[in-house]
Design a protein around this motif. Structure first.
Motif, mmCIF file in Angstrom:
data_model
loop_
_atom_site.group_PDB
_atom_site.id
_atom_site.type_symbol
_atom_site.label_atom_id
_atom_site.label_comp_id
_atom_site.label_asym_id
_atom_site.label_seq_id
_atom_site.Cartn_x
_atom_site.Cartn_y
_atom_site.Cartn_z
ATOM 1 N N LEU A 105 0.821 -1.211 0.000
ATOM 2 C CA LEU A 105 0.000 0.000 0.000
ATOM 3 C C LEU A 105 0.856 1.263 0.000
ATOM 4 O O LEU A 105 0.543 2.230 -0.701
ATOM 5 C CB LEU A 105 -0.945 -0.004 1.195
ATOM 6 N N LEU A 106 1.947 1.258 0.764
ATOM 7 C CA LEU A 106 2.847 2.407 0.789
ATOM 8 C C LEU A 106 3.490 2.632 -0.580
ATOM 9 O O LEU A 106 3.490 3.758 -1.095
ATOM 10 C CB LEU A 106 3.929 2.217 1.851
ATOM 11 N N VAL A 107 3.999 1.581 -1.174
ATOM 12 C CA VAL A 107 4.625 1.698 -2.496
ATOM 13 C C VAL A 107 3.590 2.132 -3.538
ATOM 14 O O VAL A 107 3.864 2.987 -4.383
ATOM 15 C CB VAL A 107 5.321 0.373 -2.894
ATOM 16 N N SER A 108 2.380 1.557 -3.463
ATOM 17 C CA SER A 108 1.318 1.958 -4.392
ATOM 18 C C SER A 108 0.991 3.439 -4.245
ATOM 19 O O SER A 108 0.825 4.153 -5.227
ATOM 20 C CB SER A 108 0.055 1.133 -4.152
ATOM 21 N N PHE A 109 0.906 3.898 -2.998
ATOM 22 C CA PHE A 109 0.640 5.311 -2.741
ATOM 23 C C PHE A 109 1.720 6.186 -3.364
ATOM 24 O O PHE A 109 1.436 7.191 -4.009
ATOM 25 C CB PHE A 109 0.554 5.561 -1.229
ATOM 26 N N LEU A 110 2.985 5.804 -3.173
ATOM 27 C CA LEU A 110 4.093 6.591 -3.721
ATOM 28 C C LEU A 110 4.076 6.583 -5.250
ATOM 29 O O LEU A 110 4.331 7.619 -5.876
ATOM 30 C CB LEU A 110 5.425 6.054 -3.194
ATOM 31 N N ILE A 111 3.788 5.433 -5.843
ATOM 32 C CA ILE A 111 3.745 5.350 -7.305
ATOM 33 C C ILE A 111 2.615 6.206 -7.856
ATOM 34 O O ILE A 111 2.795 6.987 -8.793
ATOM 35 C CB ILE A 111 3.601 3.877 -7.764
#
Length: 190
Positions: free
Chosen positions: A108-114
């Motif tokens: 979820l964190l990586v998705s948010f950043l992307i």
């Protein structure tokens, strides 16, 4: 929209194919699903790319998806005829709940950043943040070219006459999703 249907049918078919072929390799449905996502995009791009040598891009993408759907259907029939469950569950899955929660949080964190690294505002203004500003225009150019050309020629969109040598398959997948109606930002994030 056909783009979302394309994704759902493709990923479901890929899940069924991987769960049939990988029964001995994977011990959980989460592992099968995790493997089926990149395998779908890679093999769909490969099949569709080969088919674009003889037909328009959208036809090639639909036929490649059809091949996946047929493969998924036969995998489903074979799994059911062997009396096995589609969804695997193993006792060690209960032990690793905390690991799944941690991995989900990281995802979820990586998705948010992307997603926030490349956005399109309500006014239509594109915003590219951080280090993504270097090659996002290249990827968008390649995907839009695939989406807007009828017969794909494997040429570099930025350098006429040069063949593509860089991350073609993911841009091909994004281009097909754009061609089938997904907004550019969503297609590029998938």
């Amino acid at each position: 929209m056909f783009g979302y249907l394309f994704l759902i049918l493709g990923l479901a078919s890929s899940f069924l194919i991987v769960s049939f072929l990988g029964r001995k390799i994977f011990t959980s449905d989460t592992a099968i699903f995790a493997a089926s996502i990149p395998l779908f995009f890679t093999f769909h791009s490969l099949l569709a790319s080969l088919l674009t040598l003889a037909m328009p891009t959208s036809s090639a993408a639909i036929i490649a998806l059809g091949i996946f759907i047929i493969g998924g259907f036969f995998s489903f029939k074979k799994i059911r005829s062997q009396g096995e469950l589609i969804w695997l569950s193993s006792p060690d899955e209960k032990i690793h709940v905390s690991i799944k929660i941690l991995l989900s949080a990281i995802f979820l964190l990586v998705s948010f950043l992307i997603i926030h690294g490349f956005t399109v505002g309500n006014d239509g203004v594109w915003s590219i943040g951080g280090t993504k500003a270097v090659d996002t225009p290249y990827h968008i150019g390649q995907a839009i070219r695939i989406a807007t050309t009828e017969q794909w020629d494997f040429e570099e969109p930025n350098f006429a006459g040069e063949f593509i040598r860089y991350s073609y398959y993911i841009n091909f997948a994004s281009g097909i999703l754009i061609k089938f109606g997904l907004p550019i930002a969503q297609a590029m994030h998938i």
